[in-house]
Design a protein around this motif. Structure first.
Motif, mmCIF file in Angstrom:
data_model
loop_
_atom_site.group_PDB
_atom_site.id
_atom_site.type_symbol
_atom_site.label_atom_id
_atom_site.label_comp_id
_atom_site.label_asym_id
_atom_site.label_seq_id
_atom_site.Cartn_x
_atom_site.Cartn_y
_atom_site.Cartn_z
ATOM 1 N N GLY A 80 -91.093 47.338 20.581
ATOM 2 C CA GLY A 80 -90.435 48.041 19.477
ATOM 3 C C GLY A 80 -91.378 49.031 18.823
ATOM 4 N N SER A 81 -91.738 48.760 17.561
ATOM 5 C CA SER A 81 -92.622 49.667 16.830
ATOM 6 C C SER A 81 -94.085 49.223 16.901
ATOM 7 C CB SER A 81 -92.188 49.748 15.367
ATOM 8 O OG SER A 81 -92.320 48.479 14.753
ATOM 9 N N MET A 82 -94.397 48.260 17.766
ATOM 10 C CA MET A 82 -95.769 47.771 17.916
ATOM 11 C C MET A 82 -96.263 47.987 19.352
ATOM 12 S SD MET A 82 -96.584 46.673 14.936
ATOM 13 C CE MET A 82 -97.990 45.600 15.086
ATOM 14 N N LEU A 83 -97.568 48.182 19.485
ATOM 15 C CA LEU A 83 -98.205 48.313 20.790
ATOM 16 C C LEU A 83 -99.200 47.170 20.954
ATOM 17 C CD1 LEU A 83 -99.172 52.094 20.927
ATOM 18 C CD2 LEU A 83 -97.291 50.999 22.100
ATOM 19 N N ARG A 84 -99.258 46.594 22.135
ATOM 20 C CA ARG A 84 -100.297 45.621 22.488
ATOM 21 C C ARG A 84 -101.341 46.397 23.289
ATOM 22 N NH1 ARG A 84 -100.460 40.888 20.242
ATOM 23 N NH2 ARG A 84 -101.365 39.973 22.091
ATOM 24 N N ILE A 85 -102.582 46.388 22.829
ATOM 25 C CA ILE A 85 -103.623 47.203 23.460
ATOM 26 C C ILE A 85 -104.864 46.375 23.740
ATOM 27 C CG2 ILE A 85 -102.876 49.346 22.356
ATOM 28 C CD1 ILE A 85 -105.321 48.970 20.464
ATOM 29 N N LYS A 86 -105.701 46.893 24.650
ATOM 30 C CA LYS A 86 -107.068 46.437 24.853
ATOM 31 C C LYS A 86 -107.943 47.609 24.432
ATOM 32 C CE LYS A 86 -106.266 43.171 28.552
ATOM 33 N NZ LYS A 86 -106.655 42.772 29.899
ATOM 34 N N ARG A 87 -108.981 47.342 23.651
ATOM 35 C CA ARG A 87 -109.748 48.417 23.023
ATOM 36 C C ARG A 87 -111.222 48.368 23.387
ATOM 37 N NH1 ARG A 87 -108.437 49.716 17.001
ATOM 38 N NH2 ARG A 87 -106.971 51.026 18.112
#
Length: 107
Positions: free
Chosen positions: A59-66
């Motif tokens: 939705g309005s969120m992203l799951r990321i690796k940083r």
């Protein structure tokens, strides 16, 4: 400052991914630099910049690796490579999706 194609190389080194896999992420527009989609492989990185890999969109969120660049030394190794200090988040982090807000404003 760093040399060409450093964003792709830094993310691969930080997360121990193969270069070909990182290129696949780049061509799928899953890499971001300081929150913006990465448009070029050959760009400069400064101290404090972050490079993200979008693993999934919720939705309005992203799951990321940083990966964050903590520092860049002026000296080089014996093989001529720059010395870079990284902070790597191995697990997924949730952040707001900036594109979700722009799409709502356009409607």
């Amino acid at each position: 400052m760093m040399s060409k194609r450093s964003k792709v190389a830094l993310f691969g080194n930080g997360h121990t991914h193969a270069h070909s896999k990182i290129l696949d992420y780049f061509f799928a527009s899953k890499l971001r630099h300081n929150g913006h989609k990465l448009l070029k492989k050959a760009a400069r990185i400064c101290q404090g910049d972050s490079i993200d890999l979008v693993t999934e969109t919720e939705g309005s969120m992203l799951r990321i690796k940083r990966v964050r660049v903590l520092g860049i030394k002026n000296s080089k190794t014996s093989t001529g490579k720059c010395i870079v200090f990284l902070r790597v988040w191995r697990g997924s982090v949730s952040i707001p999706n900036p594109e979700a807000w722009t799409k709502k404003e356009e409607k």
